[in-house]
Scaffold this active site. Sequence first.
Site: not given
Ligand SMILES: Cc1cc2nc3c(=O)[nH]c(=O)nc-3n(C[C@H](O)[C@H](O)[C@H](O)COP(=O)(O)OP(=O)(O)OC[C@H]3O[C@@H](n4cnc5c(N)ncnc54)[C@H](O)[C@@H]3O)c2cc1C
Length: 302
Positions: A162, A212, A283
């Site tokens: 992660r 999570s 996380e």
């Molecule tokens: C229902 C649900 C289920 C989930 N299941 C999982 C799972 O099974 N496994 C898992 O690992 N995670 C899971 N997650 C968490 C999440 O979806 C992941 O961590 C996902 O990768 C986050 O992506 P995001 O674009 O939403 O990131 P954000 O929440 O928008 O950002 C996360 C971080 O990344 C940075 N960021 C985003 N985009 C960029 C970019 N282009 N360049 C640089 N930095 C950037 C942001 O500044 C922040 O620090 C789940 C979430 C939910 C709501």
Amino acid sequence: MEESTDTPLWRFSTMKLGGEARRLCQPQSADELIGLIEQLKRNSEPWFILGGGSNTLVSSEGVNGTVIRMTQMTRLATPEPELLIADAGARLPHLAKYAAGLGLSGLEFAVGIPGTVGGAVVMNAGAHGSCMANVVESATVLDCRSGKITEMNNADLQFVYRNSAIDPNTQVVLSARLRLKPGPEEEIKKITQHNEEYRWRTQPLGWPNLGSTFKNPSADKSAGLLLDQSGAKQFKEGNAAVSAIHANFVINLGGASSTEVLRLLRRMQEVVFEKHGLHLHPEWKTLGNFSENLADIWNGES
Ligand SMILES: Cc1cc2nc3c(=O)[nH]c(=O)nc-3n(C[C@H](O)[C@H](O)[C@H](O)COP(=O)(O)OP(=O)(O)OC[C@H]3O[C@@H](n4cnc5c(N)ncnc54)[C@H](O)[C@@H]3O)c2cc1C
């Protein structure tokens, strides 16, 4: 580029909470993004990168600066039969189904992860025994300090559980090259569908959440199980509650504030420390101004 001021951010977080961003910008291309960051740097203005907002707790007190939301950069390309290039804003569930439709295996794990490619690279998102580290060949990254664009290969990205080497405060993922394997389309689709259905059975998907809450303390210790054994499923603070379906999920019952969520996180950490002597590390990432001290939750030892 779409742009607005004093924009409520709750709409852009899967937790459905968050105050206003002084300015919200949604670039549609790498050129627009680079121009925007140059302008912000010239004016010494603070900025923050947001992907799908599915792993970010946004403060109810808002964000004093420019939030750059990446979800309009969504191009996909397959320049070689086993290579998928995805812009940072493309969503993983869409990508997983797109790859399955091309008979490409490797992204079946990602179908239930509601984030973007950029956020998934930063977090090394994973599930069902795989993660981004297994499919990312390289990522195209803007170094905001130098203004240079570099291709970081899998080793440069230093993927760990992660996390990765990308620092969202100074680096922006523009796109990622995903190396996949050809396979029987029906089989890939079947696994993808199975993984999607598994989510609906095991996660509280009807309620706004951020996935999570805490990382697993080790490969053989699940944060969810530790929380469950500690009785955390009963916990509630205002309109934020621990899910009765999955003890590592915090849900917004409607109108929860970030303060309530943080209070709940503290209680969850405390009870696991009390019962198991382990400090759980969140996380999630945070965005915005918080009156509370976040350091004890994010770095503390309970
Ligand atoms: C229902 C649900 C289920 C989930 N299941 C999982 C799972 O099974 N496994 C898992 O690992 N995670 C899971 N997650 C968490 C999440 O979806 C992941 O961590 C996902 O990768 C986050 O992506 P995001 O674009 O939403 O990131 P954000 O929440 O928008 O950002 C996360 C971080 O990344 C940075 N960021 C985003 N985009 C960029 C970019 N282009 N360049 C640089 N930095 C950037 C942001 O500044 C922040 O620090 C789940 C979430 C939910 C709501």
